[in-house]
Motif scaffolding. Sequence first.
Motif, PDB file in Angstrom:
ATOM      1  N   GLN A   1       0.944  -1.325   0.048  1.00 13.83           N
ATOM      2  CA  GLN A   1       0.137  -0.019  -0.018  1.00 13.83           C
ATOM      3  C   GLN A   1       0.934   1.130  -0.078  1.00 13.83           C
ATOM      4  OE1 GLN A   1       0.748  -1.977   2.504  1.00 13.83           O
ATOM      5  NE2 GLN A   1       0.348  -1.262   4.374  1.00 13.83           N
ATOM      6  N   VAL A   2       2.227   1.048   0.426  1.00 14.33           N
ATOM      7  CA  VAL A   2       2.843   2.546   0.087  1.00 14.33           C
ATOM      8  C   VAL A   2       3.159   2.727  -1.441  1.00 14.33           C
ATOM      9  CG1 VAL A   2       5.504   3.077   0.304  1.00 14.33           C
ATOM     10  CG2 VAL A   2       4.376   1.647   2.225  1.00 14.33           C
ATOM     11  N   ASN A   3       3.064   4.032  -1.562  1.00 14.34           N
ATOM     12  CA  ASN A   3       3.253   4.533  -2.997  1.00 14.34           C
ATOM     13  C   ASN A   3       4.752   4.781  -3.391  1.00 14.34           C
ATOM     14  OD1 ASN A   3       0.270   5.040  -3.276  1.00 14.34           O
ATOM     15  ND2 ASN A   3       0.454   6.424  -1.524  1.00 14.34           N
ATOM     16  N   TYR A   4       5.038   4.588  -4.608  1.00 12.75           N
ATOM     17  CA  TYR A   4       6.464   4.722  -4.971  1.00 12.75           C
ATOM     18  C   TYR A   4       6.321   5.535  -6.365  1.00 12.75           C
ATOM     19  CZ  TYR A   4      10.762   3.558  -7.171  1.00 12.75           C
ATOM     20  OH  TYR A   4      12.041   3.789  -7.887  1.00 12.75           O
ATOM     21  N   ASN A   5       6.768   6.624  -6.332  1.00  9.94           N
ATOM     22  CA  ASN A   5       6.848   7.528  -7.531  1.00  9.94           C
ATOM     23  C   ASN A   5       8.449   7.525  -7.978  1.00  9.94           C
ATOM     24  OD1 ASN A   5       7.649   9.878  -8.916  1.00  9.94           O
ATOM     25  ND2 ASN A   5       6.172  10.872  -8.089  1.00  9.94           N
ATOM     26  N   GLN A   6       8.494   6.563  -9.099  1.00  5.27           N
ATOM     27  CA  GLN A   6       9.901   6.582  -9.583  1.00  5.27           C
ATOM     28  C   GLN A   6      10.582   7.608 -10.020  1.00  5.27           C
ATOM     29  OE1 GLN A   6      10.082   3.139 -12.520  1.00  5.27           O
ATOM     30  NE2 GLN A   6      12.188   3.468 -12.800  1.00  5.27           N
ATOM     31  N   GLN A   7      10.065   8.627 -10.760  1.00  4.32           N
ATOM     32  CA  GLN A   7      10.770   9.732 -11.230  1.00  4.32           C
ATOM     33  C   GLN A   7      11.239  10.472 -10.083  1.00  4.32           C
ATOM     34  OE1 GLN A   7       8.674  12.419 -13.792  1.00  4.32           O
ATOM     35  NE2 GLN A   7      10.700  12.893 -14.852  1.00  4.32           N
ATOM     36  N   ALA A   8      10.469  10.661  -8.948  1.00  3.08           N
ATOM     37  CA  ALA A   8      10.669  11.435  -7.512  1.00  3.08           C
ATOM     38  C   ALA A   8      11.685  10.742  -6.800  1.00  3.08           C
ATOM     39  CB  ALA A   8       9.500  11.874  -6.890  1.00  3.08           C
ATOM     40  N   ALA A   9      11.611   9.430  -7.002  1.00  2.00           N
ATOM     41  CA  ALA A   9      12.404   8.542  -6.201  1.00  2.00           C
ATOM     42  C   ALA A   9      11.997   8.467  -4.563  1.00  2.00           C
ATOM     43  CB  ALA A   9      14.015   8.625  -6.163  1.00  2.00           C
ATOM     44  N   THR A  10      10.718   8.848  -4.727  1.00  2.00           N
ATOM     45  CA  THR A  10      10.205   8.803  -3.294  1.00  2.00           C
ATOM     46  C   THR A  10       9.286   7.520  -2.934  1.00  2.00           C
ATOM     47  OG1 THR A  10       8.236  10.067  -4.239  1.00  2.00           O
ATOM     48  CG2 THR A  10      10.106  11.156  -2.996  1.00  2.00           C
ATOM     49  N   LEU A  11       9.101   7.202  -1.613  1.00  2.00           N
ATOM     50  CA  LEU A  11       8.232   6.187  -1.068  1.00  2.00           C
ATOM     51  C   LEU A  11       7.386   6.972  -0.141  1.00  2.00           C
ATOM     52  CD1 LEU A  11      10.046   2.948  -0.514  1.00  2.00           C
ATOM     53  CD2 LEU A  11       8.368   3.192  -1.973  1.00  2.00           C
ATOM     54  N   THR A  12       6.014   6.915  -0.322  1.00  2.00           N
ATOM     55  CA  THR A  12       5.227   7.928   0.526  1.00  2.00           C
ATOM     56  C   THR A  12       3.911   6.701   1.410  1.00  2.00           C
ATOM     57  OG1 THR A  12       4.074   8.529  -1.328  1.00  2.00           O
ATOM     58  CG2 THR A  12       5.742   9.888  -0.515  1.00  2.00           C
ATOM     59  N   HIS A  13       3.751   7.226   2.348  1.00  2.00           N
ATOM     60  CA  HIS A  13       2.538   6.481   3.136  1.00  2.00           C
ATOM     61  C   HIS A  13       2.004   7.771   3.705  1.00  2.00           C
ATOM     62  CE1 HIS A  13       0.106   4.275   5.598  1.00  2.00           C
ATOM     63  NE2 HIS A  13       0.459   4.905   6.482  1.00  2.00           N
ATOM     64  N   VAL A  14       0.665   7.965   3.500  1.00  2.00           N
ATOM     65  CA  VAL A  14      -0.254   8.834   4.046  1.00  2.00           C
ATOM     66  C   VAL A  14      -1.296   8.217   5.194  1.00  2.00           C
ATOM     67  CG1 VAL A  14      -2.135  10.424   3.834  1.00  2.00           C
ATOM     68  CG2 VAL A  14      -0.521  10.633   2.115  1.00  2.00           C
ATOM     69  N   CYS A  15      -1.011   8.455   6.461  1.00  2.00           N
ATOM     70  CA  CYS A  15      -1.884   8.036   7.724  1.00  2.00           C
ATOM     71  C   CYS A  15      -3.064   8.841   7.665  1.00  2.00           C
ATOM     72  CB  CYS A  15      -0.776   7.976   8.596  1.00  2.00           C
ATOM     73  SG  CYS A  15      -1.565   7.774  10.175  1.00  2.00           S
ATOM     74  N   GLY A  16      -3.891   8.638   7.294  1.00  2.00           N
ATOM     75  CA  GLY A  16      -5.361   8.993   7.408  1.00  2.00           C
ATOM     76  C   GLY A  16      -5.369  10.041   6.077  1.00  2.00           C
ATOM     77  N   GLU A  17      -5.431  11.431   6.454  1.00  2.00           N
ATOM     78  CA  GLU A  17      -5.503  12.396   5.332  1.00  2.00           C
ATOM     79  C   GLU A  17      -4.653  13.590   5.504  1.00  2.00           C
ATOM     80  OE1 GLU A  17      -9.479  14.217   4.316  1.00  2.00           O
ATOM     81  OE2 GLU A  17      -9.794  12.302   4.061  1.00  2.00           O
ATOM     82  N   ILE A  18      -4.264  14.126   4.515  1.00  2.00           N
ATOM     83  CA  ILE A  18      -3.408  15.201   4.564  1.00  2.00           C
ATOM     84  C   ILE A  18      -4.237  16.643   4.573  1.00  2.00           C
ATOM     85  CG2 ILE A  18      -1.855  16.656   3.417  1.00  2.00           C
ATOM     86  CD1 ILE A  18      -0.326  14.040   2.684  1.00  2.00           C
ATOM     87  N   ALA A  19      -4.154  17.708   5.312  1.00  2.00           N
ATOM     88  CA  ALA A  19      -4.855  18.814   5.169  1.00  2.00           C
ATOM     89  C   ALA A  19      -4.114  19.813   4.507  1.00  2.00           C
ATOM     90  CB  ALA A  19      -5.153  19.215   6.447  1.00  2.00           C
ATOM     91  N   TYR A  20      -4.649  20.154   3.255  1.00  2.00           N
ATOM     92  CA  TYR A  20      -3.746  21.001   2.408  1.00  2.00           C
ATOM     93  C   TYR A  20      -4.017  22.328   2.503  1.00  2.00           C
ATOM     94  CZ  TYR A  20      -2.412  17.077  -0.396  1.00  2.00           C
ATOM     95  OH  TYR A  20      -1.778  15.777  -0.538  1.00  2.00           O
ATOM     96  N   GLN A  21      -2.989  23.257   2.464  1.00  2.00           N
ATOM     97  CA  GLN A  21      -3.160  24.930   2.527  1.00  2.00           C
ATOM     98  C   GLN A  21      -3.777  25.315   1.189  1.00  2.00           C
ATOM     99  OE1 GLN A  21      -1.999  26.544   4.690  1.00  2.00           O
ATOM    100  NE2 GLN A  21      -0.549  25.296   6.014  1.00  2.00           N
ATOM    101  N   PRO A  22      -4.389  26.231   1.430  1.00  2.00           N
ATOM    102  CA  PRO A  22      -5.428  26.872   0.159  1.00  2.00           C
ATOM    103  C   PRO A  22      -4.382  27.227  -1.057  1.00  2.00           C
ATOM    104  CG  PRO A  22      -5.263  28.553   2.020  1.00  2.00           C
ATOM    105  CD  PRO A  22      -4.444  27.250   2.720  1.00  2.00           C
ATOM    106  N   ASN A  23      -3.195  27.874  -0.793  1.00  2.00           N
ATOM    107  CA  ASN A  23      -2.475  28.126  -1.820  1.00  2.00           C
ATOM    108  C   ASN A  23      -1.794  27.206  -2.433  1.00  2.00           C
ATOM    109  OD1 ASN A  23      -3.370  31.121  -1.864  1.00  2.00           O
ATOM    110  ND2 ASN A  23      -2.423  31.065   0.055  1.00  2.00           N
ATOM    111  N   PRO A  24      -1.472  27.014  -3.763  1.00  2.00           N
ATOM    112  CA  PRO A  24      -0.553  25.973  -4.257  1.00  2.00           C
ATOM    113  C   PRO A  24       0.868  26.625  -4.471  1.00  2.00           C
ATOM    114  CG  PRO A  24      -1.697  27.031  -6.112  1.00  2.00           C
ATOM    115  CD  PRO A  24      -2.373  27.632  -4.856  1.00  2.00           C
ATOM    116  N   ILE A  25       1.657  25.630  -4.434  1.00  2.00           N
ATOM    117  CA  ILE A  25       2.940  25.977  -4.867  1.00  2.00           C
ATOM    118  C   ILE A  25       3.488  25.912  -6.258  1.00  2.00           C
ATOM    119  CG2 ILE A  25       5.570  25.339  -4.355  1.00  2.00           C
ATOM    120  CD1 ILE A  25       4.472  25.085  -1.393  1.00  2.00           C
TER     121      ILE A  25
END
Lengths: 256, 256, 256, 256, 256, 256, 256, 256
Positions: free
Chosen positions: E96-120
Motif C-alpha cells: 500500500q506504500v506509494n512509489y514515485n519512480q521519477q521522484a524516487a520517493t516512497l510515501t505513506h499517508v496516515c489518514g488524510e493530509i490537510a492542504y493549504q489553500p494556496n498552491p506552490i
Amino acid sequence: MQNSTLRTLLQQIQDGSLDIDQGLKQLRDLPFKDIGHTKIDMHRALRNGFPEVIYAAGKTAEQVLEIFIRMKQHNHVLATRVPKATATYVLERLPQVNYNQQAATLTHVCGEIAYQPNPIGIITAGTSDLKVAEEAKVTCEMLGSNAYIISDIGVAGIHRLLDKLDELRKASVLIVIAGMEGALASVIGGLVSQPIIAVPTSVGYGANFQGLSALLGMLTSCASGVSVVNIDNGFGAACAACKINNLLGDKKEMTV
Amino acid sequence: MQNSTLRTLLQQIQDGSLDIDQGLKQLRDLPFKDIGHTKIDMHRALRNGFPEVIYAAGKTAEQVLEIFIRMKQHNHVLATRVPKATATYVLERLPQVNYNQQAATLTHVCGEIAYQPNPIGIITAGTSDLKVAEEAKVTCEMLGSNAYIISDIGVAGIHRLLDKLDELRKASVLIVIAGMEGALASVIGGLVSQPIIAVPTSVGYGANFQGLSALLGMLTSCASGVSVVNIDNGFGAACAACKINNLLGDKKEMTV
Amino acid sequence: MQNSTLRTLLQQIQDGSLDIDQGLKQLRDLPFKDIGHTKIDMHRALRNGFPEVIYAAGKTAEQVLEIFIRMKQHNHVLATRVPKATATYVLERLPQVNYNQQAATLTHVCGEIAYQPNPIGIITAGTSDLKVAEEAKVTCEMLGSNAYIISDIGVAGIHRLLDKLDELRKASVLIVIAGMEGALASVIGGLVSQPIIAVPTSVGYGANFQGLSALLGMLTSCASGVSVVNIDNGFGAACAACKINNLLGDKKEMTV
Amino acid sequence: MQNSTLRTLLQQIQDGSLDIDQGLKQLRDLPFKDIGHTKIDMHRALRNGFPEVIYAAGKTAEQVLEIFIRMKQHNHVLATRVPKATATYVLERLPQVNYNQQAATLTHVCGEIAYQPNPIGIITAGTSDLKVAEEAKVTCEMLGSNAYIISDIGVAGIHRLLDKLDELRKASVLIVIAGMEGALASVIGGLVSQPIIAVPTSVGYGANFQGLSALLGMLTSCASGVSVVNIDNGFGAACAACKINNLLGDKKEMTV
Amino acid sequence: MQNSTLRTLLQQIQDGSLDIDQGLKQLRDLPFKDIGHTKIDMHRALRNGFPEVIYAAGKTAEQVLEIFIRMKQHNHVLATRVPKATATYVLERLPQVNYNQQAATLTHVCGEIAYQPNPIGIITAGTSDLKVAEEAKVTCEMLGSNAYIISDIGVAGIHRLLDKLDELRKASVLIVIAGMEGALASVIGGLVSQPIIAVPTSVGYGANFQGLSALLGMLTSCASGVSVVNIDNGFGAACAACKINNLLGDKKEMTV
Amino acid sequence: MQNSTLRTLLQQIQDGSLDIDQGLKQLRDLPFKDIGHTKIDMHRALRNGFPEVIYAAGKTAEQVLEIFIRMKQHNHVLATRVPKATATYVLERLPQVNYNQQAATLTHVCGEIAYQPNPIGIITAGTSDLKVAEEAKVTCEMLGSNAYIISDIGVAGIHRLLDKLDELRKASVLIVIAGMEGALASVIGGLVSQPIIAVPTSVGYGANFQGLSALLGMLTSCASGVSVVNIDNGFGAACAACKINNLLGDKKEMTV
Amino acid sequence: MQNSTLRTLLQQIQDGSLDIDQGLKQLRDLPFKDIGHTKIDMHRALRNGFPEVIYAAGKTAEQVLEIFIRMKQHNHVLATRVPKATATYVLERLPQVNYNQQAATLTHVCGEIAYQPNPIGIITAGTSDLKVAEEAKVTCEMLGSNAYIISDIGVAGIHRLLDKLDELRKASVLIVIAGMEGALASVIGGLVSQPIIAVPTSVGYGANFQGLSALLGMLTSCASGVSVVNIDNGFGAACAACKINNLLGDKKEMTV
Amino acid sequence: MQNSTLRTLLQQIQDGSLDIDQGLKQLRDLPFKDIGHTKIDMHRALRNGFPEVIYAAGKTAEQVLEIFIRMKQHNHVLATRVPKATATYVLERLPQVNYNQQAATLTHVCGEIAYQPNPIGIITAGTSDLKVAEEAKVTCEMLGSNAYIISDIGVAGIHRLLDKLDELRKASVLIVIAGMEGALASVIGGLVSQPIIAVPTSVGYGANFQGLSALLGMLTSCASGVSVVNIDNGFGAACAACKINNLLGDKKEMTV
C-alpha cells in the motif's frame, strides 16, 4: 631540406637546370622540417632506439593492435595505460609482445636497447604507489635507462628512509613517488643532491582530492630543486629522468 | 663524525685513554650529522661555493641584514624576494652587497664562484615573465652555472620561437617560464631534447587564477618529460636546473 | 501577432465589429511571440532547414524515439550524446535514422540540407579528441555547413601542425579541439586569421581535472581572439561556428 | 621575405650577382616568416591598419612610452590596461596620444583606420560592466570595426532587454558582457541569430569568486552557440568579434 | 513537559504526594523538550500532519522497510532518494506504500493530509530537471501544500517563459529548478514578486562541475530576493516553500 | 500602459479620434511593460513605497549623488555598499540623506513608509557579522518591514541561543547571519518553524576561504528548509524576507 | 642498538675481543634505529599491544591475506577499508579473523588487549555516519581503548544532543563525526571541555562536494579547540584519540 | 540553577513560602544554564583562571578597549589578532596590558595563572611560522599551560629535526606548525607518540594557495593520529592542546 639539398637547388638555379619559377615553388613547398633541421636531428636521434609511445587509455584494442603491428618491425614500441582487456586482445594476436600488468604497459623491443651506464632510482612512499613506479620503470627501460625501485619508505617511518640512503645515492636521477601528503619528496630533497622528479599519486581519499594534496605539497616543497610531473604520471617522470640521464651519458655522477 | 674521528674514538677506547662511559656519552652525543655522513658530504659540497639562501619575503630588514653580516665572510649569500625597502636598508649598511631590483635579489659573493662549463637557458613567453627569469638567472649564477635569458617568444608567434632554436640548443638544461596558458613549455618540449624545467607564472588575470591555468597546463603538457615547479618560482627552477648541470659537469651535452 | 493581425483588430474596433472589452482581452491574451516579432522571424529562419536538437543524455530511449517520430516528418532532427542502448532502441524502430557511434549522434534529414559554400575546419590535438570532433562535424552538417577534420596535430610536434597550414586556411572558421593543456588553440591562433572556436576536452588525467586544465588554458590563451565553449562541447562549438558561417554566406573568406 | 624578394634572390643566383654560399646564407638567415608565407600574409594584413597592442599592466610607464615612440610613426598603437599614472606619464610626453580613462586604453592612430561596413554590438548587463565594454569598443575601433554599446539591460528586468531587440539586430556580431550570474548571454543567445562572444566580468562579490560564477554560467549556457573569453577580457572579445567582422567584410548580415 | 504537567508536579510537592527528592529527580530527568516548550509546540505542529522523513540514500532496504513499518500507523511517512531496489523491496512487503519512480520517493499517508489553500509553483528549465521537480512536488504534498509543475521553460527560449507568466502568478511561492547556468531563477526573479526558492541541478557537463555553475549563478543572481538550496535538493526547496506557505495559511497572496 | 490607458486607446480608435495607423504605432511603440501587464502591476507595486536601489560599490560618488538627486523627489532611495568617501560626498550636498556607516547605506525616504505588521528577525552568530545584519535591517525597513537584530548567539554557546528562543519566535521570517562554519542556520532551523533565509559571511580566515565554508555549510544544512543567499548579502536576504513578509501581510504568523 | 648493546661493543673493543675495523663496521652498519633510540622505545611500545595496520583499499586479497598470516602470531593485526570480497577471501583461509562489515575491518587479536581505563566517546550526527564511527570504534579497541557510539544526534534536533550530555561527559576524549555541514562539532565543542577530534564525512550531496563542506565547517568551527582529521577518516581520529587516552592512562578525567 | 537552588525552590513550594504560580514562573524563567548544569560546571571551570578571549580582527580599537576595561578586574583577558594600531590605542589607555607584537596579542592577567605541570611543545618548520607559534604560545600560557617553541626544523634538513628529538619528548602535547607542504607534521608524527595538533600556515606562495597545500597535506598525512586546525590558527591549536593538557593534569606523560 638539408644544407646539401638546398645547395643543390641553388646550383640548379645557377646552372639553369631549374628555372626561377620552379625554384620558387620548391622553396615554397618545402615542408617545414626541411628548414628546421633541428627537428630532423631530433627525429634521427629518436629513431635510434627510442620507442613509439601509445597512450592506450583512449584507444580501442584494435587501434592498439594495429599500431603494434605497424611499428614493431622498425621500432621499439611502448603502450602505457593499457586496460587488461586490450592487453589480452593484443597478446592473443602478438604473443611476443610483453605485458606488465602492474605497470599496465605493453612493450616490444625491436632488436636491442642500448642502456645508459647510470641507473635511475625510483622511490615510493607506500606499496600502493607501486603501479606508478612500475610504469616509470618500464618507461625508463624502454628509453634506455636501467631503473630500480625502492618502495614503502614513507616519511612516517623516517628510519626506513634513512636506512636506504646508500641505495638512493647510486642513481643519477631520483624519481620520488608519493600519494597522501607527498612529503617524501621534501625529505629526500633535503638528503641527496641528485636531481629529483617528484610524482604525486592519487593514493589517498577525502582531502587528498584525487592527488591534489600530494601535487600541491610537492609543488610547494620546502626542499629546493624538486620538480614535479602530473598526478600518477610515472611515464612523464621517466621521460624527464631519462632526458637527464641521456645528457649525462657515461659520466659518473657527482661525488655527493 | 667522519671515519677518522670515529676510528680515533675507538682507538682511544682500545688504548684506554677514554673510558667506556665517556665513549658511550660521546657516541650518544654525536650530532646526527656525524653518523649520517652523507649529509656531511653534502654539507661540505654546499660549503664549496654554494650560497646561503634567505627567503626575505617573510623577514624584517634587520633580520636580513643580520644574516648577511653573519654569513658573508665565509659564504656566498643569496637573498630572494627582497622587498625594495629591505634592499635599501641592507645596502646602506653593506654597500658592497649586490642588489638586482628586477630579480628582487641581494647577493654577496665570498671570493669567487667556480662555474660549470655548460650554460643554462632561460626562456620566457612574455616580457612580463622577466622578473621570474631574472630570479632564476641570479640563482643559477650563485649556484655556479652561467645562464642566459631569451625572452618574449611566446607561442602566439611561433616563428619568434623557431627563430631561436639554435640558441635554445646551446644550453644543457632549459628553464621555460610562461604565464597565461603556459603553452610555451609544451611547444619547446616538442622541439628540443634537453631536460626542461617549466615555471608557470601568475602573469594574466581572470581564469588565470594567479597562475593556476599555467600550472595545470604545464603539468598536463602533451610534451613528455617536462617537469614543473611552483608558480613564479624562478629560484626553485634554477635549483633543479643546477642540480642537473652539476651532475653533468664538464661533459658536453648530447648532440641533439 | 503580426502587423496585419494587429491592424485587423484595430479595424474591427474602429468598425464596431469588436467591442472594446473584447479588444482589450485579445490584446491582453496575445502570446508574447505575436508582439516580439523578432522571434517569429527567427523561428521562421529556424524552420528553414535547422534541425530539432535533442540532448539525449538525460532522456530515456522511449523519449528519444518519441521525439524522432513526432519531428521527423517536418524537421531535420539531431540527437546528441546518444547512449549506444538508446541508439539501438531507436534504430530498431526507425531504421532509416542515421547513427554515428563515434559522434554519439542520431540524425534524420527531412528532405535535403542546403549547405553554405564555405567549409568549417575542425582540428584536434590528439586522436582521443576525435569523439568531440565527430560531434562537431555532424552538428555542422545538420546546421548546413560542410566540415572537415584534421586530427592529431598537437603542439608537441609543431611540424605536424605547420605542415597542415594550407589545409587550415581553407576553412572560414576553425574549431580547435584539445585536451591536456589545450595549447593547440594558442598556437593556431597565432598562425591564422580566421575566427577560432576552441573546445577544451576532458582528455587527460590528474591535474587535467576533467578538462579544467584545457579550459583555463584556452581562456587565458596568449593568442587574442580565441573564444571558448564548454568542455567536450563539440555541439556548441559547431553552433557557434555555423552562426558565423551563416553570416558569411557565399562570401569568400578574407584573403589572409 | 615576400615573393618578389625571394624571386630577386633566385634571380641574383641565376645571373651570378650572388654566389651560392651567400645565397645559402641568406636563405638560412631568413626569418621564419619568409618561408612560412602564410605568416607573411598575415603580417601584411596586420600591417594594413592593425595596431600594435601593448598589455600595459605588466610594464613600466617608461616601457609603454618607449613602445609608443618607436611604433607610432608606422603603426596604429593600442595599449590596454593602462594605469592612470602610466597614462599621465605618456600623455605629458606624447600629448597627441588618446587616453580613454574608462577603457584604460591609450591609442594612437597612424594615418586613418579603414572601417568594416557592419558594426559590432556591445551589450552589458549592468553599468558596472562598462569598463570592460569600453575596452572592447576601443579595441574594435582600433581593429577596424565600428562598435556601439547598449548598457544596463540585465535579465532581472527582461523588458529592458526586449525593448532593445531592434538595436541588437543591427550588429553583425554581439559582444555580451555580464558579471554576477552572467545570464544575459543565455537570454540574448535565445533571441538573436548572430554570433555571440560572451565576456564574464568580475562584477559581484562572494560566490561570484572574481568572475567565476559568470564564467561557468556562460560556458554552460543553455543557449547554443555562445562562445566565451576570459573574465573581464573586453580586448579579447573584440579581437574575436573583429575576426568575424573582417571575414564578413561588406556582406550584409543574414536577415534574421 | 507541558505547563499542566509541571503544575501537577508542583502541586504534588505542595500537597506532599511527592517528596522533594523525587521531585528533584523528575525535574532532573525531564527530557529537554519538557523545558524548551517551544520545541514541544513544534513537535505538536509536526505531529499534526507532518511526515516522518527518511533520507534513503544511505540506508539499506531493510532499514527503510523497518522505519515504514514502525511509523506508518501514526504518521505520514516520506522517504526520499529511494533506490529502485529499495523501493521494490519495500513494496513487496508493504504494497500500500506509494512509489514515485521519477521522484524516487516512497510515501505513506496516515489518514488524510490537510492542504493549504494556496498552491506552490514548481518551474523547471529543462525536462532533465524533472526528477528534482517531482521530488519537490511529492514533498510539498506530503507537507500539506498542493503543487504544480511547469517544465521546460528555460531562458534560451524566453517566449516560452513569458507565455507562462499567468500560470506562474497563481502560486504563493515559486520553486525554480535549473541546471547548466541556472539563469531561469534570475529571469523569473525579475518578472514576479512572489518568494522564489531556487534549486540548482547537476544537469550539464564539463564546466557545470556537477551543478556548481548553476549554484554559483543562482547565488549571484542579479534578481534580488532569490534564495537558494543545495544542488538537486528538491526536498529542501519544498520544505522552505512549505514553511512560507504554512505561514501564509488561507491568506490570499498579494495582488502582484 | 495600464488597462485604463489601453482602454482609452481603443476608445479613441472606436470614436475616430485616433486613426488606425497612429493606433498601430502607439501599440508598436508600447514599451514591453505595457503588454506584459504583470510587470506593470509589479512596477506599480514598486512605485507604492519600494525604493530605488543603488549598488554603490561600482559607482563614483558623482554617479551616486546624481541618482539621489534624480530619484529622491518621487521615490524612496536605498544605496548599499556605500564607501565612506562616497557617503561624505553625498551628505555634503544632500544633508538630509541618512547615512548608516555600519550598514554602509545611504537612504532617503520620500514621504512615509507603510510598514508590514509582522517584524523580521535578524540573527547573527557573532558581533563581526553586524555589518551584514545592519545592511539587512536597513533594507527591510526601506522595503516596508520592521526588523530587529539579535546578535552574538553563535552555536559554540548554545545556551545563549536557547535563551533567545522567545525573541526568535516573534518574527514572521528569520534572517540568520553567520560566518566561520555557519552552523547557526542549522541549529535555528531545527528549533523554529518560520522560514529562514541564511546569509553566510566572510568572517573568518584560512579554510573559511572568504565565506566558502559558511556558504557550503548552509547549503548542506541538515535542517530542512533553510535557503541561502550570497556571501555577505544582507541586502538580498532582506529582499527575500520582505517578499515573504509582504505575502503574509497582516496575517498573524503560525502559532508555532 | 640499546645502551647495553652499545656498551658491550665498546667493552669488546676495550678488551680486544673486537678489533677496531670490525667495531667501525658495526657502528657504521648500525641501522638508524640503533642511534635514534627514541624510535627504539617507540617500537617497543608499539610492540606492546599495538596492532599492525593494513590499509587494504589499495591491496589485493592475496596481499592482505599474506600480511595476516605473517603478522598474526606476534601481533595484533588491524586491516581497514577492507572490500567485502577481500574479507571473504581472507576469512575462508583464516576463519578465526574477525570481520566487521560496517566498519570494513578485519582484526586479529594476538593474546589479549590491555585496555585503558577511560573510554572514548564516538558521536555521530546521523545514522549514515555509522560506517565511519564503526571504523573508529574498532580502531580504538585494537589500540587499547574502549569506545562507545552515540549516533544520530545532529544539530537540527538540538534536544537529542542535550539529552545525551551526561553520556558525552563519560568519555576522556570525544570523536565527533558529521557529514553535511558538520555543525555537530561546533555545538559539542561549546558544551563539553574534553578534547574533541572531529571527523567530517562525505555524507551528503551537491554542495557537500564529497565531504568538503563538513571539512571546511569543522576547520572553521567557532568552538575553539576542535581539531580535525581527514574526511571519513575514522581510523585517524581513533589514533589521535588513543594517543590522548594513552597519555592520560588511569588518571580520571577533569571534573568538568 | 544548581541542585541546591532547585531543592530550595521545591522546599519553598512544600512549605508554602512560594505558591505554585510563582514556582511555575521561576521554573519557566530559569535560564537554560540553570537546567543544563553541565554548562554551569563549565562556566565555573572557565571562571577558574580561563581568560575571556577577544578576536580583535573584526573589532574597532574602542570596542577592544571597552572589553578590556569591563573584563580585566575579574578575568584574565586575551585578545588575538590585534592590529598594531589597536594595540597602541589600548596601551595608551591601559598601560599595564601586555602587548606581544609578534603574536599580535594583548593580554591581561587578573591575579595569577595556575599552570599545568606538563609543558606544551610548539614546533615550527621555518622562522616565518613564528607569528603563529607565538600566538599559540601566548594562548597556552593564558590557558594555564607553559609552552616552549622550537623553530626552524623543517624536513628539508631532517638532521635539524632529529637533533631536537629529546626536546620534543619533553612536552605532553606537540603543536606542529608548518607552511608550504606541511610535511613536518608527518615526519614528527612518525617519530613521537604524543598527541600532535598540526597547524598549516599560509607561508608560501603560488600553489600554496594561502595555506591550502599545507592544510591538505596535514589532513592526508601518512602519519596516523595527527589532527589539524585551521590555517594560521595558533590560537585554536593551543586551545586543543590545553584541553588535552588539562585532562592530563599532573600525571606524567607516558614513557615513550
